[in-house]
Design a protein around this motif. Sequence first.
Motif, mmCIF file in Angstrom:
data_model
loop_
_atom_site.group_PDB
_atom_site.id
_atom_site.type_symbol
_atom_site.label_atom_id
_atom_site.label_comp_id
_atom_site.label_asym_id
_atom_site.label_seq_id
_atom_site.Cartn_x
_atom_site.Cartn_y
_atom_site.Cartn_z
ATOM 1 N N SER A 1 3.084 10.304 -5.145
ATOM 2 C CA SER A 1 2.565 9.051 -4.586
ATOM 3 C C SER A 1 3.243 7.851 -5.227
ATOM 4 O O SER A 1 3.433 7.831 -6.445
ATOM 5 C CB SER A 1 1.054 8.945 -4.827
ATOM 6 O OG SER A 1 0.371 9.998 -4.195
ATOM 7 N N ALA A 2 3.587 6.881 -4.424
ATOM 8 C CA ALA A 2 4.222 5.669 -4.937
ATOM 9 C C ALA A 2 3.738 4.474 -4.107
ATOM 10 O O ALA A 2 4.406 4.068 -3.194
ATOM 11 C CB ALA A 2 5.755 5.798 -4.847
ATOM 12 N N CYS A 3 2.568 3.998 -4.405
ATOM 13 C CA CYS A 3 1.687 4.446 -5.461
ATOM 14 C C CYS A 3 0.485 5.192 -4.881
ATOM 15 O O CYS A 3 0.308 5.209 -3.683
ATOM 16 C CB CYS A 3 1.205 3.203 -6.198
ATOM 17 S SG CYS A 3 0.515 1.956 -5.072
ATOM 18 N N ASP B 1 4.642 9.912 -0.675
ATOM 19 C CA ASP B 1 3.862 8.956 0.094
ATOM 20 C C ASP B 1 4.049 7.589 -0.564
ATOM 21 O O ASP B 1 3.374 7.256 -1.540
ATOM 22 C CB ASP B 1 2.385 9.369 0.088
ATOM 23 C CG ASP B 1 1.506 8.377 0.841
ATOM 24 O OD1 ASP B 1 2.005 7.305 1.249
ATOM 25 O OD2 ASP B 1 0.301 8.670 1.014
ATOM 26 N N ALA B 2 5.013 6.825 -0.036
ATOM 27 C CA ALA B 2 5.271 5.477 -0.557
ATOM 28 C C ALA B 2 4.769 4.446 0.441
ATOM 29 O O ALA B 2 5.372 3.378 0.619
ATOM 30 C CB ALA B 2 6.757 5.304 -0.850
ATOM 31 N N ALA B 3 3.659 4.770 1.098
ATOM 32 C CA ALA B 3 3.091 3.875 2.114
ATOM 33 C C ALA B 3 2.957 2.463 1.568
ATOM 34 O O ALA B 3 3.374 1.496 2.194
ATOM 35 C CB ALA B 3 1.723 4.399 2.561
ATOM 36 N N HIS B 4 2.396 2.351 0.385
ATOM 37 C CA HIS B 4 2.161 1.025 -0.196
ATOM 38 C C HIS B 4 3.368 0.526 -0.987
ATOM 39 O O HIS B 4 3.776 -0.627 -0.855
ATOM 40 C CB HIS B 4 0.935 1.094 -1.108
ATOM 41 C CG HIS B 4 0.456 -0.261 -1.574
ATOM 42 N ND1 HIS B 4 -0.363 -1.050 -0.813
ATOM 43 C CD2 HIS B 4 0.691 -0.954 -2.716
ATOM 44 C CE1 HIS B 4 -0.626 -2.185 -1.461
ATOM 45 N NE2 HIS B 4 0.001 -2.153 -2.615
ATOM 46 N N GLY B 5 3.924 1.384 -1.821
ATOM 47 C CA GLY B 5 4.905 0.912 -2.804
ATOM 48 C C GLY B 5 6.351 0.907 -2.352
ATOM 49 O O GLY B 5 7.204 0.313 -3.027
ATOM 50 N N GLY B 6 6.640 1.546 -1.220
ATOM 51 C CA GLY B 6 8.035 1.645 -0.797
ATOM 52 C C GLY B 6 8.738 0.294 -0.716
ATOM 53 O O GLY B 6 9.930 0.172 -1.013
ATOM 54 N N ALA B 7 7.973 -0.732 -0.330
ATOM 55 C CA ALA B 7 8.557 -2.067 -0.157
ATOM 56 C C ALA B 7 9.054 -2.665 -1.473
ATOM 57 O O ALA B 7 9.755 -3.690 -1.456
ATOM 58 C CB ALA B 7 7.542 -2.997 0.510
ATOM 59 N N ALA B 8 8.717 -2.046 -2.591
ATOM 60 C CA ALA B 8 9.268 -2.522 -3.866
ATOM 61 C C ALA B 8 10.796 -2.463 -3.857
ATOM 62 O O ALA B 8 11.450 -3.118 -4.673
ATOM 63 C CB ALA B 8 8.705 -1.706 -5.031
ATOM 64 N N ASP C 1 4.803 2.305 4.824
ATOM 65 C CA ASP C 1 4.126 1.518 5.867
ATOM 66 C C ASP C 1 4.596 0.071 5.833
ATOM 67 O O ASP C 1 4.257 -0.667 4.891
ATOM 68 C CB ASP C 1 2.605 1.517 5.634
ATOM 69 C CG ASP C 1 1.949 2.863 5.917
ATOM 70 O OD1 ASP C 1 2.643 3.771 6.407
ATOM 71 O OD2 ASP C 1 0.735 2.980 5.659
ATOM 72 N N ALA C 2 5.309 -0.346 6.856
ATOM 73 C CA ALA C 2 5.655 -1.778 6.940
ATOM 74 C C ALA C 2 4.400 -2.624 7.137
ATOM 75 O O ALA C 2 4.396 -3.808 6.803
ATOM 76 C CB ALA C 2 6.637 -2.009 8.082
#
Lengths: 505, 505
Positions: B262-264, B291-298, B320-321
């Motif tokens: 998870s990220a995060c 699952d970088a739904a939240h943190g991928g945008a980092a 998730d954009a």
Amino acid sequence: MSSITSETDAIEQARKRIASAYDPQLLQSAGREIVDLLVSQLESCQKSAGSVLNWNSPPENIAEATRLLCSGISDVESATPMERIRLLAETMLSRGQNLQDPRYIGHQVPASVPLAGLFDAIGAVTNSVMAVYEMGPWATACENALVEELGKLIGYQAGSFSGFITHGGSLANLTALLTARNVALGKSWKEGLLGTNPQPVIIAHGAAHYCIERSAGILGIGTDRCLKASLDDRGRIDVELLEALIVEVQSKGHPIIAVCASACATPLGAFDPLHEIADLCEKYDLWMHVDAAHGGAACFSDRYRDLISGLERADSMICDAHKMMFVPALCAFVFYKNREHRFDAFQQNAPYLFDPSAPDIIEYDSGLKTIECTKRAAAFGLWGLWSTFGKELFADLVDVTFSMGQILSEKLRAAPDFQVLHKPECNIVVFRYLPEEIAGRKAEQIGEFQLRVRRKLIESGEFYIVPSSFEGIAALRCTVMNPLTTPRHLDQLMDALRKYGRELL
Amino acid sequence: MSSITSETDAIEQARKRIASAYDPQLLQSAGREIVDLLVSQLESCQKSAGSVLNWNSPPENIAEATRLLCSGISDVESATPMERIRLLAETMLSRGQNLQDPRYIGHQVPASVPLAGLFDAIGAVTNSVMAVYEMGPWATACENALVEELGKLIGYQAGSFSGFITHGGSLANLTALLTARNVALGKSWKEGLLGTNPQPVIIAHGAAHYCIERSAGILGIGTDRCLKASLDDRGRIDVELLEALIVEVQSKGHPIIAVCASACATPLGAFDPLHEIADLCEKYDLWMHVDAAHGGAACFSDRYRDLISGLERADSMICDAHKMMFVPALCAFVFYKNREHRFDAFQQNAPYLFDPSAPDIIEYDSGLKTIECTKRAAAFGLWGLWSTFGKELFADLVDVTFSMGQILSEKLRAAPDFQVLHKPECNIVVFRYLPEEIAGRKAEQIGEFQLRVRRKLIESGEFYIVPSSFEGIAALRCTVMNPLTTPRHLDQLMDALRKYGRELL
């Protein structure tokens, strides 16, 4: 300057840039500009002033989308955000498929009522979502109101059924079949399908939409265990052969997860005999599921509702409002006849979502019933349309477009150089263009000719129709999904096929 | 009058009613009205002039939505379609959750950039969809361009990866894990999971989002076979214990379908050590999913991208954009490191969709890669935003909101009547309000107090925050998802909690 100060400065600078992106005045200017562009696009489409499909090859379009994405507002073509926004919006409108052109007679995707897109936009600009009631109290209310009213129109009994909206017919069918699987095989949710022997099966309409077989693949049942029910000469489930299949499967001990009927089936638009199938499902104690993605909206029409008679007996069914209720994608309904099944698809424990201090509200937390956790307010388009014009609008849309299927069929039948391949029951018509020079050729050549004529036609931008296959040979297929398409457009379509056909001969 | 004539008359009457619903002038008037309402709502929210959440109970809201749905334009309140539309739009805006109010500090759903909703609306009004390239050539182009640019920012190698957009993080994780399942167990798509022994498992972060365990339930693996990896004291996967679990599971012969990091992770916003997990997955030849739904945008942020270092080694990942890229729901990306896997989730044969006369175009037919057949043009919001402001906007949004998580944490830590329950790594902060009178009580009472204070707070409309749980006891949770939230708002939040807390004591 200390590093903490410069750190703070950097954040402050970022805040300023963000504030200009969130500026209400920008929303005002951009909103007005975009509304004006949408209106002039709609006017142009309704007059058939441009192309139906604006054809560019995938690499050409992707190169342009990438160029705009990477060039930013430093682009020479657009120095201010508003100039940039105008350029982007114009590009979006000039390179798409124009469903609002009455010469769009293609897939089962409607020229939606434009106003529905505006109601949808209220949800998009405010980012109204669901999952828990608190996050989307009004979206939840609209969805619940629509489920109740639509369910009653379908014929379910008030107070005893349940339903929800999800993102498309494929997901709707998957969720309903997941419920059927969990009900049929008690432990499959927790323990998987590994110990289930003999293997469970799904029995589906022989030409069911591909998502039914896919659901078997996704759910661990296996696409090979999705047995196809034989069809009669009109493309409907043959009930006698269905009973024989059920008896055979049950005699071998395979659990039947569901019998999936279609109302209507995609290829020819054939409506299954739902009462007879329901009788069989009752007799053999089977879960009856109906994919009424396209045809469910016949419930609004006095003229056509007989096509779906018996739908109210289905244990589960789905209906896409983004098909014959003419709202933009995606807005698919799932219904369970027995509301006790509403939580059978999923089980979970997510303390950050579901609040034990307000247990009554769980009934309204959509995330417990849908694959989606965060779900967009997909009800807004339909709720807005229905609340503005009343449900009579949907009866009109069904009546006009279904009757156009008949008219197209009659025109094709009357023309010696066309061949209709079935007796259309709704707005789906499958046919071939068969000029003298082609009629005597081999089947494969006849099929190839259909595809080549179609490709020339759609790339010209003059009409949009789709390819299909009938008895293994390519054919042409129209679905009248723009209510502004008139008999005159159908004459023009036939002439255009003749013109492009001649060019190929 | 013959019955054929009256039949034709009825259809002509229906056509007239439909034409007025499709009238471009109505779109113009309604569009301007709705834009104006959205702008004034945005201004009001940004000034915190009203309530954050407009609280009405579910039955109250449903009754009102039903009344409006069933009353039609005969309603006395609204005699013309435009009056009716205004009434409906005002109702929608007055009964929802106001994410644009900076006192909204709740779920991982952003106060999206309002302009993104307008770009999305272009898709909704024109009903731009995908499935086959022809139906959405420009939507396909925008999606492909975004996949390529975002994938490169994440660190995947140009030319070797693949991706697509789907309707939400749950569906994205499900699709990626379906691919992993089909790759790990060769025949499961066609034959189901019935003959697979010993049972396959998924290993997931111990506090993974519920959709990971749900995926195991949906895919026929069983939620009991979703093994939970132990976490360290910061809520991240403990890599040593993970290795021990892998060794134990493999020694018993169970195929491991995927290791899901998870990220995060949702509860505390903890980022897993991705490089160490990738090392293990390489060592044991396992599919790594993140699952970088939240943190991928980092990946946009110089300041925070270290949090997701190693993400580029994941075999599959989702982002998730509609979370940290601040576009409206739903717009979730799935990526495969190796593009050879792009068609591994599904197989199918749908002649009416895929045209053998243009085989090269199949690469651009999105329906082959996604659960959705018809898919809305979910890329438009992000493509429009990115193309207007450049990708720097997303760095700003991540920087400002993540830094606010730190500031909130420091403020809570400095206050003797609050307790922060972890060391926040991003914009997610979990805490409790613990005034003297409460601090000494039993754990359950402390938890119950958090939920009761929160309910009073959110129903007041003064702030919106969410409930959570920490070590089995209820807690409070904030995610700073509105970039206009400032430190001053956080002070006010703490004061509001004190005020409502005192009322309860």
